[in-house]
Design a protein around this motif. Structure first.
Motif, short mmCIF file in Angstrom:
data_model
loop_
_atom_site.label_atom_id
_atom_site.label_comp_id
_atom_site.label_asym_id
_atom_site.label_seq_id
_atom_site.Cartn_x
_atom_site.Cartn_y
_atom_site.Cartn_z
N PHE A 17 0.83 -1.20 0.00
CA PHE A 17 0.00 0.00 0.00
C PHE A 17 0.87 1.25 0.00
O PHE A 17 0.60 2.22 -0.73
CB PHE A 17 -0.94 -0.01 1.20
N ARG A 18 1.92 1.24 0.81
CA ARG A 18 2.82 2.39 0.82
C ARG A 18 3.42 2.64 -0.55
O ARG A 18 3.55 3.79 -0.99
CB ARG A 18 3.93 2.16 1.85
N GLU A 19 3.81 1.55 -1.23
CA GLU A 19 4.37 1.70 -2.57
C GLU A 19 3.37 2.36 -3.51
O GLU A 19 3.72 3.24 -4.31
CB GLU A 19 4.80 0.34 -3.12
N SER A 20 2.10 1.93 -3.43
CA SER A 20 1.07 2.50 -4.30
C SER A 20 0.91 4.00 -4.04
O SER A 20 0.83 4.80 -4.97
CB SER A 20 -0.26 1.78 -4.08
N VAL A 21 0.84 4.38 -2.77
CA VAL A 21 0.64 5.79 -2.43
C VAL A 21 1.86 6.61 -2.86
O VAL A 21 1.73 7.69 -3.44
CB VAL A 21 0.36 5.96 -0.93
N ARG A 22 3.05 6.11 -2.59
CA ARG A 22 4.26 6.86 -2.94
C ARG A 22 4.37 7.05 -4.46
O ARG A 22 4.72 8.14 -4.94
CB ARG A 22 5.50 6.14 -2.41
N LYS A 23 4.09 5.99 -5.22
CA LYS A 23 4.18 6.12 -6.67
C LYS A 23 3.10 7.06 -7.20
O LYS A 23 3.33 7.78 -8.18
CB LYS A 23 4.08 4.75 -7.33
#
Length: 369
Positions: free
Chosen positions: A166-172
């Motif tokens: 989820f963090r990866e999705s938000v950061r990207k």
């Protein structure tokens, strides 16, 4: 005045979706657009439109010519304010540079892309028809077409998703420099393909994991300059969705098309969900609306319910007014929520705290009990 228009067509139906939408019905799109225009022209819509919102379904499946017909119907019936916000929901795989340029040329000035997640395996479980590379290319094409108000929808609490995913999705998503982000927790709705898979053993993240994802996103997006103005919505300064804001503040809005709902002068109107029936009734000149006169009690409660979803909250006087109409000790409940850290009271306004946003549905249920 504001207007919502429902476009119920999709290339495929996502596993979690319980909105009124149909795949493989593109042959009916032209007839539907004609019916939608006739409904607009035969309605009592009046007053310049502040906002127009195309939801679905997948509105970006519309050919530019069809979108132009609908906007012309709205223009001839009511007209637009000079700074009208025209929003359109889009799936990344349904647009290209030419189509985006035509949408922008027709006056659409806000796009909302359904991105949902970065990871291909997560998108596959959701039944999405794109990958993250397509999100990035469509987003950049929209910028090149002249859109300066772009939203990305993301989801959390997804099957197979952990906190780092989820963090990866938000950061990207943030790295694309969107003007707005919407974060929605997965709801497993009865009757959907996802609900059947969950019943067969598919696991979804537990409440603690979902809470951790939401809390992290609140902190991270604040550090990146996003303002959380509603329970699921975060915007850069001046980029909050005006259409949604107007509805949450209790402004009137017309709903047009299949399953659309609107409220005008204390009367709520709604539509059925049968596509051929809607088209046939419009062609025959028959009424397609069901109407309900909202009582003062219902309108007061909805003002509280919608206000608590936003950073503006509700005034103490609005709560007291509603409390006098109901044999429930509302002020005691509000004071308890303040003590528990879910609400705050500042300058005569009750507002949900960051902690309270995650349990907002529970708070509203407690207030209704």
């Amino acid at each position: 005045m504001n207007a919502y228009l429902h476009i119920p067509f999709c290339n495929s139906i996502c596993s979690y979706c319980d909105f009124t939408s149909f795949a493989g019905q593109e042959s009916k799109m032209s007839s539907y657009v004609e019916a939608l225009c006739r409904e607009i022209q035969g309605s009592h819509l009046e007053g310049l439109l502040q906002t127009v919102y195309f939801g679905g379904g997948t509105p970006s499946l519309l050919p530019a010519e069809s979108l132009e017909k609908i906007l012309e119907a709205l223009q001839s019936k009511a007209g637009f304010e000079s700074n009208v916000e025209i929003s359109l929901e889009a799936n990344p795989e349904t647009v290209d540079s030419e189509k985006l340029a035509r949408f922008r040329g027709l006056g659409v000035n806000r796009l909302s892309f359904g991105a949902q997640a970065v990871q291909k395996q997560i998108l596959g479980k959701l039944g999405r028809g794109h990958d993250w590379q397509k999100v990035e290319s469509s987003f950049r094409a929209a910028r090149q077409a002249g859109f300066d108000n772009l939203n990305l929808d993301l989801m959390f609490g997804l099957p197979g998703q952990d906190l780092e995913m989820f963090r990866e999705s938000v950061r990207k998503a943030v790295n694309l420099y969107p003007d707005h982000l919407s974060l929605y927790a997965l709801q497993v709705e009865e009757g959907t393909p996802l609900a059947r898979r969950v019943a067969e053993g598919l696991t979804v993240p537990g409440e603690d994991m979902v809470a951790d994802e939401y809390a992290w996103a609140q902190d991270y997006l604040a550090s990146e300059g996003f303002d959380q103005y509603e329970v699921s919505n975060f915007a850069k300064p001046g980029k909050a969705c005006r259409h949604n804001w107007n509805i949450w503040r209790g402004q009137d809005y017309w709903g047009f098309g299949l399953s659309a709902v609107g409220t005008v002068q204390g009367v709520r109107h709604s539509h059925g969900e049968d596509l051929p029936d809607y088209i046939a009734k419009i062609q025959k000149g028959e009424n397609v609306l069901q109407e309900e006169v909202l009582t003062p009690n219902i309108r007061s409660w909805e003002k509280i319910m919608l206000g608590l979803r936003t950073q503006e909250g509700v005034t103490r006087s609005e709560v007291e007014q509603y409390a006098t109409q109901n044999p429930v000790r509302y002020l005691e409940k509000f004071n308890r929520f303040i003590q528990e850290g879910f609400l705050s009271l500042r300058d005569g306004r009750y507002q949900v705290t960051s902690r309270g946003y995650f349990v907002l549905n529970g708070l509203l249920e407690a207030l209704m009990a």
